[in-house]
Design an enzyme around this catalytic site. Structure first.
Site, PDB file in Angstrom:
ATOM      1  N   ASP A   1     -17.509  28.859 -16.100  1.00  0.00           N
ATOM      2  CA  ASP A   1     -17.710  27.525 -15.550  1.00  0.00           C
ATOM      3  C   ASP A   1     -18.732  26.797 -16.409  1.00  0.00           C
ATOM      4  OD1 ASP A   1     -20.185  28.546 -14.844  1.00  0.00           O
ATOM      5  OD2 ASP A   1     -19.862  28.426 -12.686  1.00  0.00           O
TER       6      ASP A   1
ATOM      7  N   ARG B   1     -21.131  22.304  -2.284  1.00  0.00           N
ATOM      8  CA  ARG B   1     -22.138  22.040  -3.313  1.00  0.00           C
ATOM      9  C   ARG B   1     -21.868  20.686  -3.971  1.00  0.00           C
ATOM     10  NH1 ARG B   1     -23.668  26.035  -8.360  1.00  0.00           N
ATOM     11  NH2 ARG B   1     -21.416  25.936  -8.741  1.00  0.00           N
TER      12      ARG B   1
END
Length: 523
Positions: free
Chosen positions: A443, A164
């Site tokens: 996160d 990603r």
């Protein structure tokens, strides 16, 4: 400085001898070629985001685009799925440090998504070392020896690798082209693809990606054009790249068909990026007092607006022959409290049961310890590689996707948002983007929810369950107490994090991304 046929470049940070094998002259030329071709379009698309945001402020709520109705009505499918992406029942995600990569590849998950985005603090060292580590993983040479002398190496049946890159809104400030920073998306994608695409193909797999933070079909079209140029430049067949798009913005939810259409030659499906999706809901409707969300803990996937999003994603993907991936289980095993651990595992089990019964073809976990549980659930109720052929219909409407859930705002919820957001930001500034806090793996996406909710509650004078208004004075008092309690445990980043967090909570203008604002403080 380094000159290419396109433009002069500058690297404003030190590069080790090992990292120089990543930033080779040939790789640099490839990055500059990508940037020269696509940077102006990237900036135009970011301008379009601001225009659309102003329209929402003015009361024009999202809807399915009338001009693309024919794409939604027509019968078409994305390209057939590669063999090693047919079964994606459990995917594990995490940053690109060496030990994490090895453990994730060995975790028993079908796919490992190596993350340069939400679980990574984008320091120059993290980014370049991550590229080195992934190159070594692809080449089969990655090993790691811990300070205690324990050796780690990849086993015989590793997970399929996906990567990603960072989103279109971010830049890489250490890599300048004509004095301007390169797109972080092109930097992350370009380096990985240039160094690894051919070897991945030789290994019987391919260059596979997860694409974050998109808001429209035009942003998907830009990625598709990047893929075409990249494949042509390296002499690789078009369609070799495959990408799964995270539907993690409220606007992208209205263009799922269109996003698959734009990427149809390169598509590997869509994913329910639930945490960023909730953040996007707050961000896009932040000026609308009727759209204030309750405590984060009450905004679960069983809420109607999130159920509608899931149903639409699954129905859209399966109609187009694409995988519909489920969301992240953020829980982590609790080793010293069996009762609490069982309760956490029960929540994971319920979440994964909901996903497999809804029709998802796989799910995400953040910790290797959750792979067996998630795999057991999907093995039990999906005893075949996927359920793409399970066609469902949905009558999801635009109001269904934007309906605000009811609920309460509590002192505990406010305190948690301040506490978790502050701890995460301090860790991120210290170079760690994946942080275990109170038995959850936090996160950037979950931290964004924390600070966005507090901004929204203060902005609209929301009322706590006990009747007190959420005022700047109350928030400041609670945060100062938390900073005092944390003092000494989070290092020198705590004061900077506290000042940044207050700025983002109390500012008249809402910062679009926490990571964009805080990036100025990273080396």
């Amino acid at each position: 400085m380094f000159a290419t046929q396109y433009a002069p470049i500058g690297i404003t940070a030190s590069v080790t001898e090992t990292q120089q094998r990543i930033l080779t002259p040939e790789a640099i030329r490839f990055l500059v070629k990508l940037s020269t071709a696509f940077e102006s379009r990237r900036r135009q698309l970011l301008d379009a985001r601001h225009t659309r945001q102003q329209q929402i402020h003015d009361g024009m709520l999202p809807d399915f685009p009338a001009e693309t109705a024919e794409i939604r009505r027509s019968a078409w499918k994305v390209a057939p799925t590669p063999a090693d992406l047919m079964d994606r029942r459990v995917e594990i995600t995490g940053p690109t440090d060496r030990k994490m990569i090895i453990n994730a590849l060995n975790s028993g998950a079908k796919v490992f998504m190596a993350d340069f985005e939400d679980s990574n603090s984008p320091t120059w060292e993290n980014l370049l070392e991550g590229q080195v580590n992934l190159r070594d993983a692809v080449n089969g040479t990655i090993t790691y020896t811990s300070p205690e002398g324990k050796r780690y190496e990849v086993g015989e049946t590793p997970a399929t690798l996906m990567v990603r890159p960072r989103g279109w809104h971010l830049v890489e400030k250490h890599f300048l082209i004509d004095g301007e920073p390169i797109s972080a998306s092109l930097f992350d994608f370009g380096l990985f693809f240039f160094h690894n695409a051919r070897n991945l193909i030789r290994n019987g797999t391919g260059p596979y990606f997860y694409l974050p933070k998109m808001e429209s079909r035009f942003e998907a079209r830009l990625w598709n054009d990047v893929f075409l140029l990249a494949q042509d430049d390296l002499g690789i067949s078009r369609g070799t790249i495959r990408a799964t798009v995270l539907i993690e913005t409220i606007l992208a939810a209205f263009e799922m068909d269109e996003i698959l259409w734009e990427l149809r030659e390169h598509s590997a499906g869509l994913n329910c990026g639930r945490w960023d999706y909730i953040f996007s809901y707050i961000k896009k409707f932040r000026n609308h007092p009727e759209c204030v969300l309750p405590d984060r803990s009450q905004v679960t996937m069983t809420r109607p607006f999130l159920q509608s999003y899931v149903e639409l994603l699954i129905a859209t993907c399966h109609r187009r022959g694409a995988h519909a991936m489920g969301g992240m289980a953020a829980q982590i095993p609790i080793k010293n409290n069996p009762e609490a651990n069982e309760a956490a595992l029960a929540r994971v089990r319920d979440d994964k049961l909901r996903e497999v019964w809804a029709g998802h073809d796989g799910t995400w976990v953040a910790h290797p310890g959750l792979v067996p549980l998630a795999k057991y659930v999907f093995d039990t109720y999906m005893p075949f590689p996927n359920q793409v052929d399970r066609l469902t219909s949905t009558a999801t409407t635009a109001p269904d996707l934007v309906r605000t859930p009811d609920g309460t705002i509590t002192e505990a919820g406010l305190s948690t948002n301040l506490d978790v957001g502050l701890q995460y930001l301090a860790a991120w500034l210290g170079g760690n983007g994946c942080v275990p806090i109170y038995n959850l793996m936090e996160d950037a996406a979950t931290a964004e929810i924390c600070r966005a909710q507090v901004w929204q509650w203060v902005r609209h004078g929301a009322t706590l369950e006990d009747g007190r208004p959420v005022t700047p004075a109350l928030v400041t008092e609670m945060m100062d107490r938390r900073v005092e309690k944390l003092n000494g445990s989070l290092g020198h980043q705590l004061p900077v994090a506290a000042n940044l967090y207050k700025e983002m909570i109390f500012g008249a203008q809402f910062p679009e991304f926490l990571t964009l604002r805080a990036y100025d403080y990273l080396d």
